[in-house]
Design an enzyme around this catalytic site. Structure first.
Site, mmCIF file in Angstrom:
data_model
loop_
_atom_site.group_PDB
_atom_site.id
_atom_site.type_symbol
_atom_site.label_atom_id
_atom_site.label_comp_id
_atom_site.label_asym_id
_atom_site.label_seq_id
_atom_site.Cartn_x
_atom_site.Cartn_y
_atom_site.Cartn_z
ATOM 1 N N TYR A 66 0.859 -1.189 0.000
ATOM 2 C CA TYR A 66 0.000 0.000 0.000
ATOM 3 C C TYR A 66 0.891 1.234 0.000
ATOM 4 C CZ TYR A 66 -2.920 3.840 1.316
ATOM 5 O OH TYR A 66 -3.546 5.050 1.303
ATOM 6 N N GLU A 73 -3.059 7.746 -4.380
ATOM 7 C CA GLU A 73 -2.885 6.427 -3.765
ATOM 8 C C GLU A 73 -2.618 5.359 -4.816
ATOM 9 O OE1 GLU A 73 -5.637 4.981 -0.333
ATOM 10 O OE2 GLU A 73 -6.329 3.966 -2.140
#
Ligand code: GDP
Ligand code: MN
Length: 377
Positions: free
Chosen positions: A101, A189
């Site tokens: 992530y 992201e």
């Protein structure tokens, strides 16, 4: 402002981030044609303004054009968390050894662009924060100078990457932070950022949220706005300079000033009521704006009563009163009105209301009590 993955991918590519090739398809036949052109295993992915598409069946691997067509057939029309899929992307598929992530957000607390990374890639950050907060590595980048290489590398090592991977990670992390700064994004992201079995880092998902208040500085980004992001009333509010957020209750609220609007929501709830919305008509609101605001509030079928709370400063009470009266006379839907009006030109304003048969309060709490008593609990 939210944008689709395919739009975010283009921004990432332009920033030099490693994003596999992808193209948009609106029909299964188009998906087949793209897969045939790419001539490699592909992944077909729903393009909706929400995450969690994988779990909802909106992401499917396809080994050849036949499978890509079949995957698109299944995904198009699917309901992913309330969004119906109208477009998919067909992207070059990657083999995955590791999912990481990686996200960058504007963080008010540290007054910086905060880079967040976790070895628990693929999982949503909110989920990691809840179940294993220690697994999130955070580093604050100075917005003026960007993320420093040594900061990025430290994160890379903490993620357990080897040297060649850290070098790639360094470049990716710095570009992601710079993307937030350059685009006035509130978030950028990559989830997951993958490592292939050959040790290549790639961004196979892309998410960018643009700060709505900064969109005016980026005409090219403004064009990326998707109509499905907003409901009709939300769009009308934005175009008229009105701040509007729909809530769950039945008391419609029209207020001038965000602070007063917030406190009205509190006072309503303290008195046992439930607000149907937050609405700030803005400073210096005129009669037209008040009428538009009333229209927006009444578009919500849950609204049983409208509570007008105006503290006139630059906003003039007589203007507000004219707008309120115009709205009650012109709008097709009528509900009871409770008005609290004080400030600039209040005498004139109260007179206009009185002539129209609308009673007004000077005290906000009085008005709230009357409003709460006037709706179903
Ligand atoms: P999200 O669920 O909406 O966040 O969609 P993602 O694009 O993140 O995809 C969800 C998951 O599908 C990823 O975490 C991967 O495990 C998987 N996936 C997506 N693209 C690929 C790919 O190219 N190859 C492989 N093997 N899996 C993929
Ligand atoms: Mn994802």
């Amino acid at each position: 402002m939210k944008i689709h993955e395919y739009q975010a991918r283009e921004l990432f590519s332009a920033a030099g981030l490693p994003v596999p090739d992808a193209r948009v398809a609106r029909t299964p036949a188009e998906a087949r044609a793209i897969a045939a052109e790419l001539d490699v295993p592909v992944v077909v992915k729903a393009q909706v303004l929400t995450g969690g598409r994988g779990k909802a069946g909106g992401v499917k691997l396809a080994a050849d054009p036949d499978e890509a067509e079949a995957a698109a057939e299944k995904i198009l029309g699917l309901d992913v968390r309330g969004y119906i899929v109208e477009k998919v992307i067909v992207a070059m598929a990657s083999d995955i050894a590791t999912e990481i992530y990686l996200g960058a957000i504007v963080d008010r607390q540290s007054r910086s662009v905060l880079l967040m990374a976790s070895a628990e890639g693929g999982v949503e950050i909110e989920e990691i924060a809840k179940t294993n907060p220690a697994a999130i590595i955070r580093v604050a980048a100075d917005p003026a100078t960007g993320l420093a290489s040594h900061q990025a590398r430290e994160v890379g090592f903490k993620l357990g990457l080897d040297w060649p991977q850290v070098r790639q990670f360094d470049s990716i992390a710095r570009k992601l932070v710079q993307t937030v700064v350059d685009l006035d994004a509130s978030l950028a992201e990559i989830n997951p950022l993958i490592i292939t079995p050959d040790g290549e880092l790639r961004a196979i998902d892309a998410k960018v949220n643009i700060d709505d208040s900064a969109v005016f500085r980026h005409p090219d980004l403004a064009e990326l706005r998707n109509p499905e992001e907003e409901t009709g009333p939300e769009r009308e509010a934005r175009e008229n300079g009105i701040s509007y957020v729909n809530l769950d209750g039945n008391i419609g609220c029209m207020v001038n000033g965000a602070g007063l609007a917030m406190s009205l929501l509190d006072v309503i709830q303290l008195n046992g009521g439930e607000p149907a919305n937050f609405l700030d008509v803005g400073g210096g609101a005129n009669a037209d704006q008040v009428r538009t605001a009333m229209e927006i509030i009444l578009d919500d079928p849950a609204v049983e009563l409208v509570l007008v709370n105006i503290f006139g400063g630059i906003t003039r009470c007589d203007d507000v009163a004219k707008g309120v009266v115009a709205a009650t006379q012109e709008l097709s839907r009528t509900v009871p009105l409770v008005v609290r009006l004080v400030g600039t030109n209040e005498v004139e304003g109260l007179q206009i209301l009185e002539e129209a048969g609308i009673a007004a309060h000077r005290d906000m709490v009085d008005a709230v009590r009357v409003a709460v008593a006037g709706v179903t609990a």
